[in-house]
Write a protein that holds these residues in place. Structure first.
Motif, PDB file in Angstrom:
ATOM      1  N   TYR A  46       2.113 -14.036  -3.277  1.00 14.56           N
ATOM      2  CA  TYR A  46       1.956 -12.633  -2.898  1.00 14.56           C
ATOM      3  C   TYR A  46       0.958 -12.503  -1.759  1.00 14.56           C
ATOM      4  O   TYR A  46      -0.127 -13.082  -1.809  1.00 14.56           O
ATOM      5  CB  TYR A  46       1.474 -11.853  -4.126  1.00 14.56           C
ATOM      6  CG  TYR A  46       1.168 -10.403  -3.889  1.00 14.56           C
ATOM      7  CD1 TYR A  46       2.166  -9.515  -3.517  1.00 14.56           C
ATOM      8  CD2 TYR A  46      -0.122  -9.914  -4.070  1.00 14.56           C
ATOM      9  CE1 TYR A  46       1.889  -8.172  -3.321  1.00 14.56           C
ATOM     10  CE2 TYR A  46      -0.413  -8.570  -3.883  1.00 14.56           C
ATOM     11  CZ  TYR A  46       0.602  -7.709  -3.501  1.00 14.56           C
ATOM     12  OH  TYR A  46       0.317  -6.380  -3.302  1.00 14.56           O
ATOM     13  N   GLU A  84      12.772  -2.353  -3.209  1.00 18.78           N
ATOM     14  CA  GLU A  84      11.646  -3.076  -3.801  1.00 18.78           C
ATOM     15  C   GLU A  84      12.085  -4.088  -4.849  1.00 18.78           C
ATOM     16  O   GLU A  84      11.452  -5.146  -5.010  1.00 18.78           O
ATOM     17  CB  GLU A  84      10.652  -2.085  -4.412  1.00 18.78           C
ATOM     18  CG  GLU A  84       9.959  -1.213  -3.384  1.00 18.78           C
ATOM     19  CD  GLU A  84       9.078  -0.140  -3.993  1.00 18.78           C
ATOM     20  OE1 GLU A  84       8.708  -0.281  -5.183  1.00 18.78           O
ATOM     21  OE2 GLU A  84       8.772   0.851  -3.300  1.00 18.78           O
ATOM     22  N   LEU A 153      -4.195  -4.757  -7.921  1.00 18.24           N
ATOM     23  CA  LEU A 153      -2.838  -4.268  -7.743  1.00 18.24           C
ATOM     24  C   LEU A 153      -2.741  -2.791  -8.131  1.00 18.24           C
ATOM     25  O   LEU A 153      -2.072  -2.007  -7.455  1.00 18.24           O
ATOM     26  CB  LEU A 153      -1.866  -5.095  -8.593  1.00 18.24           C
ATOM     27  CG  LEU A 153      -1.679  -6.559  -8.205  1.00 18.24           C
ATOM     28  CD1 LEU A 153      -0.729  -7.233  -9.192  1.00 18.24           C
ATOM     29  CD2 LEU A 153      -1.157  -6.693  -6.793  1.00 18.24           C
ATOM     30  N   GLU A 157      -1.623  -0.138  -5.061  1.00 19.58           N
ATOM     31  CA  GLU A 157      -0.285   0.444  -4.977  1.00 19.58           C
ATOM     32  C   GLU A 157      -0.298   1.907  -4.532  1.00 19.58           C
ATOM     33  O   GLU A 157       0.404   2.260  -3.570  1.00 19.58           O
ATOM     34  CB  GLU A 157       0.467   0.306  -6.297  1.00 19.58           C
ATOM     35  CG  GLU A 157       1.840   0.951  -6.221  1.00 19.58           C
ATOM     36  CD  GLU A 157       2.669   0.755  -7.468  1.00 19.58           C
ATOM     37  OE1 GLU A 157       3.728   1.401  -7.564  1.00 19.58           O
ATOM     38  OE2 GLU A 157       2.270  -0.024  -8.343  1.00 19.58           O
ATOM     39  N   LEU A 160      -1.192   2.109  -0.894  1.00 20.04           N
ATOM     40  CA  LEU A 160      -0.121   1.654  -0.013  1.00 20.04           C
ATOM     41  C   LEU A 160       0.966   2.713   0.107  1.00 20.04           C
ATOM     42  O   LEU A 160       1.450   3.002   1.213  1.00 20.04           O
ATOM     43  CB  LEU A 160       0.456   0.338  -0.544  1.00 20.04           C
ATOM     44  CG  LEU A 160       1.641  -0.266   0.205  1.00 20.04           C
ATOM     45  CD1 LEU A 160       1.326  -0.453   1.679  1.00 20.04           C
ATOM     46  CD2 LEU A 160       2.036  -1.594  -0.429  1.00 20.04           C
ATOM     47  N   ARG A 161       1.345   3.300  -1.013  1.00 10.77           N
ATOM     48  CA  ARG A 161       2.414   4.306  -0.974  1.00 10.77           C
ATOM     49  C   ARG A 161       2.001   5.560  -0.217  1.00 10.77           C
ATOM     50  O   ARG A 161       2.805   6.152   0.512  1.00 10.77           O
ATOM     51  CB  ARG A 161       2.831   4.676  -2.400  1.00 10.77           C
ATOM     52  CG  ARG A 161       3.546   3.563  -3.150  1.00 10.77           C
ATOM     53  CD  ARG A 161       4.144   4.073  -4.444  1.00 10.77           C
ATOM     54  NE  ARG A 161       4.735   3.008  -5.240  1.00 10.77           N
ATOM     55  CZ  ARG A 161       5.926   2.462  -5.019  1.00 10.77           C
ATOM     56  NH1 ARG A 161       6.678   2.929  -4.030  1.00 10.77           N
ATOM     57  NH2 ARG A 161       6.377   1.488  -5.794  1.00 10.77           N
ATOM     58  N   ALA A 168      -4.267   0.106   2.472  1.00 10.05           N
ATOM     59  CA  ALA A 168      -4.162  -0.778   1.310  1.00 10.05           C
ATOM     60  C   ALA A 168      -4.925  -2.078   1.547  1.00 10.05           C
ATOM     61  O   ALA A 168      -5.558  -2.610   0.626  1.00 10.05           O
ATOM     62  CB  ALA A 168      -2.697  -1.077   1.012  1.00 10.05           C
ATOM     63  N   LEU A 206       5.115  -4.026  -2.473  1.00 11.41           N
ATOM     64  CA  LEU A 206       5.246  -3.215  -3.679  1.00 11.41           C
ATOM     65  C   LEU A 206       6.129  -3.913  -4.720  1.00 11.41           C
ATOM     66  O   LEU A 206       5.817  -3.916  -5.919  1.00 11.41           O
ATOM     67  CB  LEU A 206       5.833  -1.853  -3.328  1.00 11.41           C
ATOM     68  CG  LEU A 206       4.901  -0.942  -2.518  1.00 11.41           C
ATOM     69  CD1 LEU A 206       5.680   0.220  -1.907  1.00 11.41           C
ATOM     70  CD2 LEU A 206       3.758  -0.423  -3.387  1.00 11.41           C
ATOM     71  N   ALA A 209       4.221  -6.918  -6.154  1.00 10.94           N
ATOM     72  CA  ALA A 209       3.166  -6.440  -7.037  1.00 10.94           C
ATOM     73  C   ALA A 209       3.732  -6.021  -8.384  1.00 10.94           C
ATOM     74  O   ALA A 209       3.125  -6.276  -9.438  1.00 10.94           O
ATOM     75  CB  ALA A 209       2.429  -5.269  -6.385  1.00 10.94           C
ATOM     76  N   HIS A 210       4.907  -5.394  -8.364  1.00 10.88           N
ATOM     77  CA  HIS A 210       5.548  -5.017  -9.633  1.00 10.88           C
ATOM     78  C   HIS A 210       5.889  -6.268 -10.432  1.00 10.88           C
ATOM     79  O   HIS A 210       5.697  -6.306 -11.664  1.00 10.88           O
ATOM     80  CB  HIS A 210       6.809  -4.204  -9.356  1.00 10.88           C
ATOM     81  CG  HIS A 210       7.491  -3.701 -10.589  1.00 10.88           C
ATOM     82  ND1 HIS A 210       6.957  -2.722 -11.393  1.00 10.88           N
ATOM     83  CD2 HIS A 210       8.671  -4.067 -11.176  1.00 10.88           C
ATOM     84  CE1 HIS A 210       7.761  -2.492 -12.414  1.00 10.88           C
ATOM     85  NE2 HIS A 210       8.806  -3.294 -12.299  1.00 10.88           N
ATOM     86  N   ARG A 213       2.972  -7.680 -12.220  1.00  9.35           N
ATOM     87  CA  ARG A 213       2.548  -6.883 -13.377  1.00  9.35           C
ATOM     88  C   ARG A 213       3.514  -6.969 -14.549  1.00  9.35           C
ATOM     89  O   ARG A 213       3.129  -6.658 -15.673  1.00  9.35           O
ATOM     90  CB  ARG A 213       2.379  -5.411 -12.974  1.00  9.35           C
ATOM     91  CG  ARG A 213       1.233  -5.127 -12.025  1.00  9.35           C
ATOM     92  CD  ARG A 213       0.933  -3.628 -11.974  1.00  9.35           C
ATOM     93  NE  ARG A 213       2.098  -2.853 -11.613  1.00  9.35           N
ATOM     94  CZ  ARG A 213       2.423  -2.504 -10.368  1.00  9.35           C
ATOM     95  NH1 ARG A 213       1.662  -2.894  -9.364  1.00  9.35           N
ATOM     96  NH2 ARG A 213       3.503  -1.795 -10.120  1.00  9.35           N
TER      97      ARG A 213
END
Length: 292
Positions: A46, A84, A153, A157, A160-161, A168, A206, A209-210, A213
């Motif tokens: 990542y 994503e 993270l 997030e 970033l969004r 970010a 993104l 990162a998902h 998690r």
């Protein structure tokens, strides 16, 4: 580790920039050596890129392998789709499996995945990638455990969004500053790390990162795939890894019936923190796999 950090991703090497054909368009890569023994495909984690492996390229080539380090789709100089979900380990694993299919025209392929790239490499094997060996480096059995990296993270997030890549990265930089090694990095390397982040695609960051998690534990499935295809495996980690714990990675190796090696004087990125010790572990193992 002590003293001033080396140039890491900016380490000089004899490799050449190449472009590989990918599912979503050209994949930027670095290549060094010729596939006398095998091609070693190096998959970054990542926020990473092909440059994460520059300290290793010449050593791999000198040992008779061709080293190919790539940017995953959406990373740095490789384009990627806007969806994503295309950046989850299973989806990227299919991309890598297809890429390996083309690389096997030149002989055996050894696959190494670092951190999130380890989850992607696992996905490639589960997608049927025909590899002569799998190395999982500083990568765990499932999503990230609780800790600073997972917290980062969660903080990054929404930034970033709502505010974009530069904002970010500012959050990421503040988190990095909590680690003593960050202060030792040369200014030009910090500039590269920032430029790499902001030139990556937001959907890729993104989506990955998902994955970090939510990725489930698929070690049992991987063990079955490795056994069925007679693929040898090695799990290796920096002895001070601060992402997935070393005991968790050692236990994962046991579940895979694979050897485990800890790299001294290294944390989460032995490829840049202690590449000489890392190569001293990897190269004999890879040669042994090909000779068996």
């Amino acid at each position: 580790m002590s003293g001033r950090a080396p140039l890491g991703q900016l380490t000089a090497h004899t490799g050449s920039r190449i472009t590989l054909d990918g599912r979503y368009g050209p994949i930027a890569a670095l290549s060094a050596g010729v596939p006398a023994a095998a091609t070693v495909l190096l998959v970054p984690g990542y926020t990473g890129s092909k440059e994460d492996f520059t300290p290793m390229l010449d050593g791999i080539a000198a040992a008779g392998f061709r080293a190919v380090a790539l940017d995953l789709p959406g990373q740095h100089e490789s384009g990627g789709p806007p969806d994503e979900s295309a950046y989850l380990p299973a989806a990227l694993g299919e991309v890598i499996a297809k890429l390996i299919e083309s690389l096997t025209a030149d002989g055996p392929v050894l696959l190494l995945g670092h951190s999130y790239g380890g989850l992607v490499a696992r996905g490639a094997v589960l997608a049927g990638a025909r590899v002569a060996g799998l190395t999982l480096m500083d990568s765990g059995p499932r999503h990230l455990p609780d800790g600073v990296r997972l917290d980062a993270l969660a903080l990054g997030e929404p930034m970033l969004r709502e505010n974009g890549l530069s904002a970010a990265y500012a959050v990421r930089e503040r988190v990095s500053a909590q680690f003593p090694a960050w202060a030792l990095l040369p200014a030009e390397l910090k500039d590269f790390l920032r430029a790499r982040f902001v030139t990556s695609s937001a959907p890729s960051l993104l989506g990955m990162a998902h994955g970090l998690r939510t990725e489930p534990d698929l070690v049992t499935e991987l063990a079955g795939a490795l056994t069925a295809a007679a693929i040898p495996c090695l799990v290796v980690a920096g002895e001070q890894d601060d992402a997935w714990s070393v005991p968790d990675q050692r236990a994962m190796a046991g579940r895979l019936d694979a050897p485990f090696a800890a790299i001294p004087d290294a944390a989460h990125s032995p490829n840049t923190e202690n590449p000489a010790a890392l190569l001293a572990t990897l190269l004999p193992t890879w040669h042994a796999w090909l000779e068996s």
